[in-house]
Write a protein that holds these residues in place. Structure first.
Motif, PDB file in Angstrom:
ATOM      1  N   PHE A 125       0.816  -1.205   0.000  1.00 31.75           N
ATOM      2  CA  PHE A 125       0.000   0.000   0.000  1.00 31.75           C
ATOM      3  C   PHE A 125       0.856   1.264   0.000  1.00 31.75           C
TER       4      PHE A 125
ATOM      5  N   PHE B 229      -5.333   2.798   4.968  1.00 34.17           N
ATOM      6  CA  PHE B 229      -5.176   1.349   4.896  1.00 34.17           C
ATOM      7  C   PHE B 229      -5.022   0.729   6.286  1.00 34.17           C
TER       8      PHE B 229
ATOM      9  N   THR C 293      -3.349   0.669  -6.968  1.00 28.56           N
ATOM     10  CA  THR C 293      -4.356   1.121  -6.013  1.00 28.56           C
ATOM     11  C   THR C 293      -5.133   2.297  -6.583  1.00 28.56           C
TER      12      THR C 293
ATOM     13  N   THR D 285      -7.320  -2.132  -4.110  1.00 24.83           N
ATOM     14  CA  THR D 285      -5.953  -2.515  -4.476  1.00 24.83           C
ATOM     15  C   THR D 285      -5.938  -3.934  -5.017  1.00 24.83           C
TER      16      THR D 285
ATOM     17  N   PHE E 276      -7.468  -5.894  -1.905  1.00 25.03           N
ATOM     18  CA  PHE E 276      -7.891  -5.077  -0.768  1.00 25.03           C
ATOM     19  C   PHE E 276      -8.984  -4.119  -1.216  1.00 25.03           C
TER      20      PHE E 276
ATOM     21  N   SER F 293     -11.781  -0.969   0.622  1.00 25.21           N
ATOM     22  CA  SER F 293     -12.318  -0.286   1.800  1.00 25.21           C
ATOM     23  C   SER F 293     -13.380   0.697   1.355  1.00 25.21           C
TER      24      SER F 293
ATOM     25  N   SER G 183     -13.095  -2.482   5.813  1.00 23.19           N
ATOM     26  CA  SER G 183     -12.191  -2.923   4.753  1.00 23.19           C
ATOM     27  C   SER G 183     -12.061  -4.437   4.794  1.00 23.19           C
TER      28      SER G 183
END
Length: 477
Positions: free
Chosen positions: A38, A60, A96, A109, A145, A147, A162
């Motif tokens: 990230f 994150f 991302t 991501t 990932f 969120s 997330s």
């Protein structure tokens, strides 16, 4: 059990945000940098994050933190790490997308990783030369990932959730955990859910995070069964590695705008259930289940004025771990008593007193930013072991320090920003146990490592080197 259920309820209700994950590590292993996925402004500053905000990375850690999201942007950050001694490497490409739409914000991501396992030749036992490779050294891992957060009607208040998933075919040096193997096939995943609350009013900031992390791996190990009076033959075994982690994390910051100084406090608790711990070579008992309570308490100071950012963190990290072995069938003790099947034959109690010190500096010269930093992670524990079968007790003290030297630079252009971050980690490598009968056993791993060593710990330190380039492009829509 009651606390565990309460943590689950808290997580489901999202009444607090997800907690930091505290790593439990009883061996000085070099685990690489597989999860550097990230964006982060402070990675090059030793990773300071208590008294100094991270304009790119805070989202994150806490999906409810809307102050790290200023505009729609896309980040591309290829990175590579290598461990000296040909002990593994990984090339990772994360992409991302961060979005900020009216009252909603969040990130998505995806990362692809080409992972190379350690190449450590066996120099003790003979292997048949005509055997086909059991497991590839080069495998692929995938990470996802997402969120989503929302700003509430109360000024300064936001919440978010997330999710993270990692499909893993290789983890740093797992093949070295099983000495004298002819190959290790790995298959597993990490699944994590976080929920977060963020509140900011004037100079005061408060955060709360809740976390559930599920780790599961299967190791299919092809090992040699050496008999000096006959030809060796192959044996294939399967080992499971499972851990469930529940956590809560709280953070408080107060800023003095006139002086530019911010001080912050954090407190974290993790409960870990370890239903399956593999029978690594370095351990002296098989079939170890266990559990852990991990805490941290931290103080951070930050200074921020135009052209200069300075941060300092100190964290105290006490951890209590308990592992044991159960008898598969009734066994007789040295005193003539019987331990029934399912009862404990050995118990291990670990008491950790770890500390983390981070310091970082950033200076701005026009469109250029230069950053340096250092993290010192000292790990120390006392192991008290009771063997109920042989009526013995054993005490072991283990300690070591890991040093991470960081540096980086940011360059601002008209339509994009270019960032570079690097670090070198020393003080970890291939640990082992000195066996009084034969030789030194090697082990290397990642994630939580709760192995009860069967003798004196040996340390063969290696160097982990990491390089990352990041391109940030704002999207004006």
């Amino acid at each position: 059990m009651i606390i565990k259920k309460l943590l689950s309820v808290v997580l489901i209700l999202s009444s607090v945000t997800s907690a930091q994950y505290i790593e439990v590590k009883s061996l000085p292993v070099a685990t690489g940098s597989q999860l550097e996925l990230f964006p982060s402004s402070n990675r090059s500053m030793g990773g300071v994050n208590i008294g100094l905000s991270d304009s790119l990375g805070d989202l994150f850690n806490n999906p409810g933190n809307n102050y790290s999201v200023s505009a729609n942007s896309i980040f591309v950050q290829p990175n590579i790490y290598t461990v000296s001694g040909n002990l593994g490497s990984a090339l990772t490409l994360p992409v991302t997308y961060v979005f900020n739409r009216e009252s909603y914000f969040g990130a998505i991501t995806y990362a692809f990783q080409k992972f190379e396992k350690a190449n450590l030749s066996n120099d003790f036992f003979w292997y048949p030369s005509d055997e086909k490779a059991f497991a590839d050294r080069n495998v692929n891992n995938n990470f996802v990932f997402f969120s989503l957060g929302k700003r509430l009607s109360e000024p300064g208040l936001s919440i978010g959730m997330s999710g993270f998933w990692a499909g893993l075919k290789g983890i740093g040096g797992i093949d070295l955990l099983y000495r004298n193997n002819g190959g290790v096939k790995e298959d597993g995943y990490i699944a994590e859910i976080r929920s977060g609350v963020f509140y900011k009013k004037d100079e005061i900031t408060f955060e709360a995070v809740a976390l559930y992390n599920h780790f599961k791996m299967e190791h299919e190990v092809k090992s040699i069964s050496p008999w000096f009076w006959s030809a060796p033959f192959w044996n294939i075994e399967k080992h499971l590695d499972k851990t469930d982690t529940y956590g809560i994390h709280l953070a408080y910051n107060r800023e003095d705008k006139s002086s530019g100084i911010t001080y912050g406090f954090i407190s974290t608790v993790n409960y870990k259930n370890h239903p399956k711990i593999p029978n690594y070579t370095i351990m002296n008992i098989p079939r170890d289940p266990g559990n852990s309570w991990a805490f941290n308490f931290g103080l951070g100071l930050g200074y921020e004025k135009p052209g200069t950012r300075v941060g300092f963190d100190f964290i105290f990290e006490p951890i209590l771990s308990h592992t044991w072995a159960n008898a598969e069938e009734a066994v007789t003790t040295v005193s003539g008593n019987t331990i029934a099947a399912g009862d404990k034959t050995v118990e291990n109690h670990f008491t950790f007193t770890n500390t983390i010190i981070r310091a970082g500096l950033e200076k701005t010269y026009g469109l250029l930013k230069l950053k340096i930093g250092l993290q010192i992670y000292t790990r120390s524990y006392e192991l008290d072991q009771s063997d109920y079968q042989f009526k013995t007790t054993n005490g072991v003290s283990v300690s070591w320090a890991e040093y991470t030297w960081t540096w980086g630079t940011d360059i601002h252009f008209k339509y994009f920003d270019l960032m570079y971050s690097g670090h070198i980690l020393t003080g970890a490598g291939i640990p082992g146990v000195r066996n009084n009968l034969i030789f030194i056993e090697n082990a290397l791993s990642t994630n939580d490592i709760i192995a009860a060593p069967s003798g004196e710990i040996t340390k063969d330190y290696k160097t982990t080197t990491f390089h990352m380039f990041l391109i940030s492009c704002p999207l004006n829509f």
